[in-house]
Scaffold this motif. Structure first.
Motif, PDB file in Angstrom:
ATOM      1  N   SER A 118       5.081  10.733   2.155  1.00  0.00           N
ATOM      2  CA  SER A 118       4.400   9.544   1.616  1.00  0.00           C
ATOM      3  C   SER A 118       5.424   8.455   1.390  1.00  0.00           C
ATOM      4  O   SER A 118       6.603   8.732   1.142  1.00  0.00           O
ATOM      5  N   THR A 170       1.047   4.999   1.704  1.00  0.00           N
ATOM      6  CA  THR A 170       0.528   5.864   2.757  1.00  0.00           C
ATOM      7  C   THR A 170       1.065   7.279   2.560  1.00  0.00           C
ATOM      8  O   THR A 170       2.159   7.478   2.018  1.00  0.00           O
ATOM      9  N   SER A 177       0.766  11.507   4.343  1.00  0.00           N
ATOM     10  CA  SER A 177       0.221  12.367   5.401  1.00  0.00           C
ATOM     11  C   SER A 177       0.640  13.821   5.134  1.00  0.00           C
ATOM     12  O   SER A 177       1.681  14.093   4.521  1.00  0.00           O
ATOM     13  N   ASP A 198       0.840  -1.197   0.000  1.00  0.00           N
ATOM     14  CA  ASP A 198       0.000   0.000   0.000  1.00  0.00           C
ATOM     15  C   ASP A 198       0.872   1.243   0.000  1.00  0.00           C
ATOM     16  O   ASP A 198       2.074   1.196   0.265  1.00  0.00           O
ATOM     17  N   ASN A 244       4.644   0.810   1.190  1.00  0.00           N
ATOM     18  CA  ASN A 244       4.864  -0.152   2.265  1.00  0.00           C
ATOM     19  C   ASN A 244       4.479  -1.554   1.796  1.00  0.00           C
ATOM     20  O   ASN A 244       3.516  -1.725   1.037  1.00  0.00           O
TER      21      ASN A 244
END
Length: 445
Positions: free
Chosen positions: A103, A67, A69, A65, A106
Motif C-alpha cells: 500500500s 492505494t 493491493s 489517495d 499517492n
C-alpha cells in the motif's frame, strides 16, 4: 322590487368581504416574493450553480489517495543465479512470497493543463450568472402577474359597485314609472321598458359580482392565504410619465434575457478554450509514499518515497478535438445572433408597451368629459321624464350609457396600470412602481 334586489345583492357582496384581510400592494408583493414556489425553485437553481462553482475552485488542488493491493501468485517468484566459476555455485533467490501485499500514499498536483481548469471555472461562473438572471427574469414576470391579479380585483370590485349604482338608479326610475302609470301619466309600455332596463342592469351586476369573486379567489391563491384578501391600493394614473427613451435604454442594458445570453456566450467561449486545450500538453507533479510492503525482497527494494514531474503530450485523439473547437465557436456566433435579435424584440416590446400605456392614459383623460356629459344627461332625462317630456327608454339609455362610460374609464385606468407594470418589469424598475401612485399619482375611484 328595488329594495329586495338591492338588499340581496348587497348582502352577497358583504358576505364576500366578511373575512377578507385588507392588504396593500407592497405587502402583497413582499408575500409573493417570499412564498411563490416558482421563484423559490429559481433560487434553488442559483444555489445549485453556486455549489458547482465552489466545486470547480478545487480543481487546482492535488489529488491525494491511498492505494493498496494484495496478490496471490501461483508460486513464489524467484531468480536462479548463474554459477561464478568453480567457486560459487548457482542458487535460487526468492523475490516475492506467494502472497504479496503493498500500500502507498499517492499525490498528483496539476501544474499546467493548457487552460482546462481556468475554462471550467469560467463556465461555472457563467452558469451562476445565468441562473441568477433566470431568477431575475422570473421575478419580473411574477411581479407583472401580481399586478394583473391585484388590480384586477380592484377593477372588478369597482365595476361591481358601478353596476350596483346603475341597478339602484334604474330601480328608482322603475318606481317612478309605476307611480306615473298608476296616475295615468305614462303608458304601460313605458313602465315595461323601465322594468326591462332594470332586469338587464341586474344581470350585469350579477355577472360583475361573479367576476369579482373569481378575481379575488385568484389573488388569494397567489398570495397563499386561507381567507380571501381585500386590496386597499387603488387604481391610479399618472400624467407626468417621462418619454420612452429612459425605459428603452435601461431595458437594453439590464434586461435579464440579455444577461442570460451573455452568460451563455461566456459558457460557449469556455467550451472553445477547453476544446483548444486538448491540443496542449499537461504537466503535473506527483509523489508517492510507501505505507506498507511485505518482507520479501521486492518489498524491501521498493523506495520509501519518491517525487517527480510528469508530462502528457497529445498526438492523435479520436474524440474529434478540432471539430469540437469548430462547434464551440459556432455556439458563440449563435449566441451573438440571438442577442441581436433579442435586442430588436425588446425594443419593439418597450415601444409597444409604452404606446399602450400612453393610449390607456389618453383614453382615461379623454373620457372625463364624456363621463361628465353622461351624468348630466341622466339628471336632465330624469327631470324631463317626471315632467312628461322624455320617455322611459331615454332615461334608461342615458343611465346605461353613463354606466358604460364609468366602466370604460375604470378599464382604461386598469390598462394603464397593467402596461406601466409591464414597462417597469421589462426595464427593471419594479421597485419604483408605487412611486407612480405616491408621486403625482391620481387615484381612480
Amino acid at each position: 322590487m328595488k329594495i329586495v334586489f338591492y338588499g340581496v345583492i348587497t348582502a352577497i357582496a358583504l358576505s364576500c368581504n366578511v373575512q377578507a384581510a385588507a392588504i396593500d400592494f407592497s405587502t402583497a408583493w413582499y408575500q409573493v416574493a417570499q412564498k411563490n414556489d416558482a421563484l423559490q425553485a429559481k433560487k434553488e437553481e442559483v444555489k445549485y450553480s453556486q455549489a458547482l462553482q465552489d466545486a470547480a475552485k478545487s480543481l487546482y488542488l492535488p489529488n491525494v489517495d491511498i492505494t493498496g493491493s494484495y496478490t496471490h501468485f501461483d508460486k513464489p517468484i524467484s531468480v536462479d543465479t548463474p554459477p561464478v566459476g568453480n567457486f560459487i555455485p548457482s542458487f535460487n533467490v526468492p523475490l516475492t512470497n506467494q502472497n504479496f501485499a503493498h500500500s502507498s500514499l499517492n499525490a498528483v498536483l496539476p501544474v499546467y493543463t493548457g487552460g482546462r481548469i481556468t475554462a471550467a471555472q469560467d463556465i461555472r461562473q457563467a452558469q451562476v450568472d445565468e441562473a441568477q438572471s433566470n431568477y431575475n427574469l422570473a421575478t419580473r414576470a411574477t411581479f407583472t402577474q401580481l399586478v394583473q391579479y391585484y388590480f384586477g380585483v380592484v377593477l372588478a370590485e369597482q365595476v361591481y359597485q358601478v353596476r350596483l349604482d346603475a341597478v339602484d338608479a334604474l330601480a328608482d326610475h322603475l318606481n317612478h314609472a309605476v307611480k306615473f302609470e298608476q296616475q295615468g301619466q305614462i303608458a304601460k309600455v313605458e313602465r315595461l321598458m323601465a322594468q326591462v332596463s332594470l332586469d338587464k342592469a341586474q344581470i350585469e351586476a350579477q355577472k360583475s359580482l361573479r367576476d369579482y369573486e373569481i378575481a379575488k379567489l385568484a389573488l388569494t391563491k397567489m398570495l397563499k392565504q386561507q381567507d380571501s384578501v381585500l386590496p386597499t391600493t387603488p387604481l391610479f394614473v399618472n400624467n407626468s410619465v417621462t418619454s420612452v427613451t429612459p425605459y428603452l435604454t435601461k431595458t437594453l442594458t439590464d434586461h435579464p434575457g440579455i444577461a442570460i445570453l451573455n452568460a451563455k456566450r461566456e459558457q460557449a467561449k469556455g467550451m472553445v478554450d477547453m476544446a483548444s486545450a486538448k491540443h496542449l500538453p499537461e504537466v503535473m507533479l506527483y509523489g508517492n509514499y510507501n505505507l506498507y510492503s511485505d518482507d520479501s525482497a521486492t518489498g524491501e527494494l521498493l523506495p520509501e518515497w519518491m517525487v517527480g514531474v510528469g508530462v502528457r503530450i497529445p498526438i492523435i485523439e479520436r474524440s474529434g478535438t478540432s471539430q469540437e473547437v469548430v462547434a464551440a465557436k459556432s455556439s458563440v456566433r449563435q449566441v451573438n445572433l440571438l442577442q441581436m435579435q433579442m435586442q430588436q424584440d425588446l425594443s419593439i416590446l418597450v415601444e409597444k408597451t409604452y404606446a399602450e400605456m400612453s393610449q390607456a392614459l389618453e383614453e382615461y383623460n379623454s373620457l372625463a368629459s364624456s363621463q361628465a356629459l353622461s351624468e348630466e344627461t341622466v339628471v336632465l332625462r330624469q327631470k324631463a321624464f317626471s315632467q312628461g317630456l322624455s320617455t322611459s327608454l331615454e332615461v334608461a339609455d342615458s343611465q346605461l350609457y353613463a354606466t358604460s362610460i364609468r366602466v370604460q374609464r375604470l378599464s382604461a385606468s386598469y390598462n394603464y396600470v397593467k402596461s406601466l407594470a409591464q414597462l417597469l418589469s421589462v426595464s427593471g424598475d419594479i421597485d419604483h412602481f408605487m412611486d407612480y401612485l405616491q408621486i403625482n399619482g391620481i387615484e381612480v375611484k
